[in-house]
Design a protein around this motif. Structure first.
Motif, mmCIF file in Angstrom:
data_model
loop_
_atom_site.group_PDB
_atom_site.id
_atom_site.type_symbol
_atom_site.label_atom_id
_atom_site.label_comp_id
_atom_site.label_asym_id
_atom_site.label_seq_id
_atom_site.Cartn_x
_atom_site.Cartn_y
_atom_site.Cartn_z
ATOM 1 N N ALA A 1 0.970 -1.189 -0.152
ATOM 2 C CA ALA A 1 -0.155 0.135 -0.115
ATOM 3 C C ALA A 1 1.129 1.373 -0.110
ATOM 4 N N HIS A 2 2.161 1.621 0.167
ATOM 5 C CA HIS A 2 2.882 2.337 0.101
ATOM 6 C C HIS A 2 4.219 2.287 -0.231
ATOM 7 N N VAL A 3 4.785 2.202 -2.022
ATOM 8 C CA VAL A 3 6.404 2.476 -2.353
ATOM 9 C C VAL A 3 6.232 3.414 -3.183
ATOM 10 N N HIS A 4 7.793 3.303 -3.724
ATOM 11 C CA HIS A 4 8.328 4.630 -4.160
ATOM 12 C C HIS A 4 9.452 3.766 -5.669
ATOM 13 N N TYR A 5 8.643 3.427 -6.579
ATOM 14 C CA TYR A 5 9.096 2.418 -7.584
ATOM 15 C C TYR A 5 10.773 2.820 -8.030
ATOM 16 N N THR B 1 0.003 10.022 0.616
ATOM 17 C CA THR B 1 1.357 10.810 1.025
ATOM 18 C C THR B 1 1.979 11.064 2.755
ATOM 19 N N HIS B 2 2.808 11.096 3.018
ATOM 20 C CA HIS B 2 3.784 11.247 4.401
ATOM 21 C C HIS B 2 2.737 12.150 5.491
ATOM 22 N N LEU B 3 3.750 10.936 6.668
ATOM 23 C CA LEU B 3 3.036 11.983 7.842
ATOM 24 C C LEU B 3 3.489 11.515 9.294
ATOM 25 N N GLY C 1 1.442 7.160 5.307
ATOM 26 C CA GLY C 1 2.445 6.439 4.979
ATOM 27 C C GLY C 1 2.709 6.348 6.191
ATOM 28 N N HIS C 2 2.895 5.732 7.496
ATOM 29 C CA HIS C 2 4.406 6.275 8.288
ATOM 30 C C HIS C 2 3.415 6.338 9.801
ATOM 31 N N ALA C 3 2.686 8.112 10.786
ATOM 32 C CA ALA C 3 2.062 8.307 10.649
ATOM 33 C C ALA C 3 2.793 6.753 12.803
ATOM 34 N N THR D 1 5.498 -2.214 2.170
ATOM 35 C CA THR D 1 7.758 -2.520 2.102
ATOM 36 C C THR D 1 7.738 -0.753 2.057
ATOM 37 N N ASP D 2 7.624 0.102 1.865
ATOM 38 C CA ASP D 2 8.132 1.428 1.354
ATOM 39 C C ASP D 2 8.903 1.346 0.727
ATOM 40 N N THR D 3 9.240 0.609 0.017
ATOM 41 C CA THR D 3 10.191 0.835 -0.486
ATOM 42 C C THR D 3 11.286 2.281 -1.651
HETATM 43 ZN ZN ZN Z 1 7.102 7.053 1.263
#
Ligand code: ZN
Ligand code: GUN
Length: 465
Positions: free
Chosen positions: A110-114, A265-267, A304-306, A355-357
């Motif tokens: 649910a959250h990656v950076h290809y 987004t990131h939090l 993401g993260h939180a 994974t947050d790759t």
């Molecule tokens: Zn991220």
């Protein structure tokens, strides 16, 4: 050249990473066309009745040891017992898996950076330095459309080989980086969520857009991709430090004009980052408020993260229906902290797993489940194997508002299936042999498995790995 700064001090420099040697992957792709003949998968089958984060685990999730899944025209036509399905569909093409396999929904990340594929596992930095020193130089390389296309294909090949059938990805600021991923996913028949990353400050030259271009480029991508085939668009401000108030407001307006899009987004990932946000937005009540006041908090928001949330932030997330995404390998790898899964789920907040790759150190949702388990242990709330599998499939799908399409083995859902081999290595096989029940047997693969544990991957009913 300073990319990101905290309290005025420079963190990082304008260094380019050495060019990466090209990783050549032999894609084991089979036909893309949907089969006319139905396909019947026979073997132990993972089934969901309820959300196991909220209901007794083994009532909510069960494994039918003599189960089956019938796939036709890209969707799941029936799920049931092997005997019933075989009798009702004598013409189906049968693939039989052994008792040490598990037919499961394809993983949903649910959250990656290809674009960070080539810099995964970069050593020794915390978030802001890691972005400046590794991430931004690599993301700059995707200004070349051919390189973006190469990395998009490499990323999807790698993740499919790990059993992941859908990802929600950040792209770079370049619109063609989003086209590249949408194109690569369409070629593979995959459901995909993606968005062009927006940042108009605290980014290096060549990696910044503007208020207007972020709006216009995101809108053009929505028109081009959102709802086309299996694609959907996520409006993607990277995080508050890299957007001006004006850019956040413009993206909030874009979201209200296109309310079926997600917003990702990131939090509150690291404490230094939160202090920096407070200095950039002194008027804000907290980090979430920087999004909320600019129209970027809503039910289709995915944060993401939180990790380091204030009580007001938790209240507002719960009230708004927004989802959070737990990124456990990233949170340990970059040194961010321990996500409060139990506390947030108890507030009925939708939580996905990711994974947050490449902040995360693995492409594998198995490795990600292992890290989620370990973080649960450190917080005194270990997760059951059934909860981990649910989070990596239905839970992530729900966080992306895709649970009516993917994430479960259920009739009429899209036929994305990953088949796990529960004795994929000698170490796992001996633990499997010694297991007292199916959950123990599965747990060994969740803790110790990698891409060798992925026996087959079916995407919209076509075998892809
Ligand atoms: Zn991220
Ligand atoms: N915060 C802003 N950008 C990023 C990113 O690319 N990765 C992670 N982990 N956190 C971020």
């Amino acid at each position: 050249m300073v990319f990101l700064t905290i309290g005025g001090a420079a963190w990082g420099g304008n260094r380019l990473v050495p060019s990466q040697s090209v990783l050549f992957l032999s894609a084991r792709f089979h036909s893309v066309a949907h089969m006319k003949t139905p396909s019947l998968l026979i073997g132990p089958t993972l089934r969901y009745r309820e959300n196991p984060m909220l209901h007794p685990v083994t009532d909510a999730v069960w494994i039918d040891t003599a189960g089956g899944v019938l796939m036709a025209e890209g969707t799941i036509a029936a799920v049931g017992t092997a005997d019933t399905l075989r009798a009702a569909h004598p013409d189906a093409r049968v693939t039989q898996y052994g008792a040490d396999h598990l037919i499961a929904p394809g993983f949903v990340d649910a959250h990656v950076h290809y674009p960070q594929t080539a810099i995964i596992a970069s050593w020794g930095k915390r978030l802001i330095d890691w972005l400046n020193d590794y991430t931004f130089p690599e993301e700059t390389r995707l200004e070349d459309p051919a390189y973006a296309a190469k990395i998009a294909a490499r990323y999807l090949d790698l993740t499919l080989a790990h059993g992941t059938t859908t990802v929600a990805s950040y792209c770079t600021i370049h619109p063609h980086s989003a086209d590249a991923l949408f194109d690569a996913a369409a070629k593979r028949g995959q459901r995909i969520v993606a968005g062009k990353t927006c940042m108009d400050r605290n980014a290096p030259d060549g990696l910044a857009d503007t208020v207007q271009s972020a709006y216009d480029d995101s809108k053009a991508l929505i028109d081009r991709w959102h709802g086309k085939g299996r694609a959907s668009y996520a409006i993607t401000p990277r995080f508050s430090p890299t957007s001006t108030r004006e850019q956040l407001s413009a993206l909030g307006a874009l979201w209200s004009a296109h309310p079926t899009c997600l917003m990702q987004t990131h939090l509150s990932e690291q404490t230094d980052e939160i202090a920096w946000v407070a200095s950039l937005y002194p008027e804000a009540r907290d980090y979430l408020d920087t999004y909320e006041t600019h129209g970027l908090l809503g039910a289709r928001g995915v944060f993401g993260h939180a990790i380091h949330l204030e009580p007001r932030e938790v209240d507002r997330i719960a009230e708004s229906g927004a989802a959070l995404v737990h990124c456990p390998t990233s949170n340990t790898f970059i040194g961010s902290g321990l996500f409060d899964m139990a506390g947030l789920v108890a507030r009925n907040i939708s939580v996905g797993l990711a994974t947050d790759t490449g902040g995360g150190s693995s492409f594998s949702m198995l490795r990600t489940m292992a890290a989620a388990y370990e973080i649960g242990q450190l917080r005194g709330t270990p997760l059951h194997a059934a909860q981990l599998m649910w989070l990596a499939t239905a839970g992530s799908a729900r966080s992306l508002h895709l649970d009516d399409k993917i994430g479960s083995l259920a009739e009429d859902l899209e036929a994305d299936v990953s088949v796990l081999n529960l004795s994929s290595t000698p170490a796992i096989a001996q633990r499997f042999e010694n297991a007292n029940d199916i959950w123990e047997a599965l747990f060994a693969t969740l803790m110790m498995g990698d891409d060798r544990a992925i026996a087959d991957v079916w995407v919209a009913g076509a075998r892809r790995v």
